[in-house]
Design a protein around this motif. Sequence first.
Motif, short mmCIF file in Angstrom:
data_model
loop_
_atom_site.label_atom_id
_atom_site.label_comp_id
_atom_site.label_asym_id
_atom_site.label_seq_id
_atom_site.Cartn_x
_atom_site.Cartn_y
_atom_site.Cartn_z
N ARG A 110 7.87 2.56 -1.32
CA ARG A 110 6.41 2.63 -1.50
C ARG A 110 5.67 2.95 -0.22
N SER A 139 4.26 3.53 8.67
CA SER A 139 4.23 2.09 8.37
C SER A 139 5.34 1.36 9.11
N ALA A 151 3.97 4.35 3.11
CA ALA A 151 3.55 5.65 3.62
C ALA A 151 4.13 5.87 5.02
N PRO A 158 0.83 -1.21 0.00
CA PRO A 158 0.00 0.00 0.00
C PRO A 158 0.86 1.26 0.00
N THR A 159 0.44 2.26 -0.77
CA THR A 159 1.18 3.51 -0.85
C THR A 159 0.51 4.63 -0.05
N THR A 160 -0.68 4.36 0.49
CA THR A 160 -1.38 5.35 1.32
C THR A 160 -1.77 4.71 2.64
N GLY A 161 -1.66 5.47 3.70
CA GLY A 161 -2.02 4.97 5.02
C GLY A 161 -0.95 4.05 5.58
#
Length: 204
Positions: free
Chosen positions: A68, A73, A70, A44-47
């Motif tokens: 990658r 993380s 965010a 995932p790249t968001t959150g």
Amino acid sequence: MNEAVQQISDLRAFAGVALRRQGVVGAVAPSSRSLARALTAVVPTTGPAVIVELGPGTGAISEAIRERLAPGSRQLAVEIDPGMVAHLRRARPWLDVLQGDAARLGALLAGRGVSRVDAVISTLPWTLLPEDAQESILGEVGRVLRPAGAFTTVTYLPAVPLARARRFRRRLRAAFDEVLTTGPVWRNVPPGLAYVCRRPVDHG
């Protein structure tokens, strides 16, 4: 550490573990950026997310994961070889490296306060592992993945026709509801395919 020095350090570390553990290292060189992109497309790249890597080797895939992720993380890696663990901790101090067997993934993660993860990425040499070890590792992966999580791993093209590789593909399909193949990734030595697996089968 600049990029050229990092690459030399990685190659030395890779050569060292290949010599120590002949017959266990499945690749002949660290993973290329092309293969890294194929394997990490599920990150995932968001959150904030929690990502685990199995068999990080010199850390080529680890770098692609880091790019990658965010803010907020967590990135962990499970490595069995002590020499490679030492190299990773020295060369990539931002990576949380757990020394141990991926067949104990749940217990290793619990030691870091982690019970569920968003993705597991692996470059383990599956066709060189005993089949009971394959079963154990895939079972552990399925147990730690969140419901919407993904597991990606690589197989190298020269191994695709082999009976052990065919059995591993069947094992993947028995462990996950969805198994997709991406690639081939030609810009890697040797060229490889990425398997993207989702929705672990509930055998309970």
